[in-house]
Design an enzyme around this catalytic site. Structure first.
Site, PDB file in Angstrom:
ATOM      1  N   ASP A   1       0.856  -1.210   0.000  1.00 25.13           N
ATOM      2  CA  ASP A   1       0.000   0.000   0.000  1.00 25.13           C
ATOM      3  C   ASP A   1       0.881   1.246   0.000  1.00 25.13           C
ATOM      4  O   ASP A   1       2.095   1.158   0.095  1.00 25.13           O
ATOM      5  CB  ASP A   1      -0.890   0.005   1.248  1.00 25.13           C
ATOM      6  CG  ASP A   1      -0.029  -0.107   2.518  1.00 25.13           C
ATOM      7  OD1 ASP A   1       0.204  -1.244   2.957  1.00 25.13           O
ATOM      8  OD2 ASP A   1       0.452   0.926   3.005  1.00 25.13           O
TER       9      ASP A   1
ATOM     10  N   ASP B   1       0.856   3.565   2.355  1.00 25.12           N
ATOM     11  CA  ASP B   1       0.757   4.158   3.689  1.00 25.12           C
ATOM     12  C   ASP B   1      -0.342   5.231   3.646  1.00 25.12           C
ATOM     13  O   ASP B   1      -1.399   4.961   3.069  1.00 25.12           O
ATOM     14  CB  ASP B   1       2.125   4.696   4.166  1.00 25.12           C
ATOM     15  CG  ASP B   1       2.166   4.828   5.692  1.00 25.12           C
ATOM     16  OD1 ASP B   1       1.666   3.920   6.368  1.00 25.12           O
ATOM     17  OD2 ASP B   1       2.682   5.836   6.197  1.00 25.12           O
TER      18      ASP B   1
END
Ligand SMILES: [Zn+2]
Length: 271
Positions: A218, A220
């Site tokens: 991802d 973050d």
């Protein structure tokens, strides 16, 4: 002060290589399981029994970092028991597999990263085996250069998007970062995770080579509109698992039996 007694080898013809990772790696199609051992240590039991497996003719130990039922969150993983048990088995090299968030545009979800540096932002873990004697191990270059190189080269050969020399910032968790923290971390690190510390430090304290093999799941929270969620992480982890397995397969077969890296005698200059 009593000296810390190093564990003795537990088994004859034991595995010299260990993988610490999640459940997706422990597929019978990936590892041919020989047996499972539950090893008691001065720090309690490891997070899971250790699977000893035949991996294309090489013996490899596998330890499930969060437990077989994923019962240990990152800040509660019995790290000292895990590393001690692997040392007791005779393990000389550990590949720590984990999931991380990206702090930089060039590290995209789906990419794989080996690290050469870390920053420790954890807060309350058991960081050392040496509570009763003074031991300061060098951490200037905390990862095994030989292991990291083999992992990176395997990924490159497989045409997988892999980065070397990623700086890993390890946070306490279990919560994810705030946007302010994430922006702050971006100035100093490339990826953010919760599991590296103190796994790497403890391995080094017992002169075990350690390399991190992280899959980016991802962005973050610094990237607007792409905030991290557990669901998103799980989805990307599934697709990354195939890449991680291939890299492990290619690299483990190339690991030479004798170590020449500095990891093997770190304690010499630490006391
Ligand atoms: Zn090494």
């Amino acid at each position: 002060m009593p000296q810390l007694k190093m564990p003795e080898n537990y088994l004859k013809s034991n595995p010299k290589i260990a993988i610490i990772g999640g459940s997706g790696l422990e597929d019978p199609k990936f590892f041919k399981k020989i047996k499972e051992v539950n090893i008691k240590t001065p720090f309690g039991y490891p997070s899971s029994p250790i699977t000893i497996a035949d991996f294309h003719g090489k013996k490899v130990a596998f330890l499930s970092r969060h437990g077989k039922k994923h019962q240990f969150p990152p800040h509660k993983v019995p790290q000292r028991a895990n590393i001690w048990a692997l040392k007791k088995l005779g393990v000389e090299r550990i590949i720590g597999v984990g999931a991380v968030g990206s702090l930089k545009r060039e590290f995209k979800p789906g990419d794989i990263v080996t690290s050469d540096q870390f920053i420790d932002f954890t807060k309350k873990r058991d960081y050392t085996f040496y509570d009763k004697e003074t031991v300061h191990i060098t951490s200037a270059d905390p990862f095994c250069p030989e292991l990291a190189r083999l992992l990176y080269q395997a990924g490159k050969k497989l045409n997988i998007s892999i980065h070397q020399n990623g700086t890993y910032i390890c946070i306490e968790g279990p919560r994810f970062s705030t946007k302010a923290e994430s922006k702050f971390f971006r100035n100093f690190a490339d990826i953010v995770g919760m599991t590296l510390i103190p796994e790497v430090n403890l391995a080094r304290e017992l002169e075990i080579c350690y390399s991190s093999l992280a899959s980016v799941t991802d962005w973050d929270v610094w990237k607007t509109g792409r905030e991290v969620s557990w669901e998103r992480i799980l989805n990307t982890m599934k697709t990354n698992m195939v890449k991680l397995r291939e890299i492990l397969k290619q690299s483990i077969l190339k690991i030479p039996s004798q170590r020449v890296c500095p990891c093997r005698n770190i304690l010499k200059d630490a006391k």
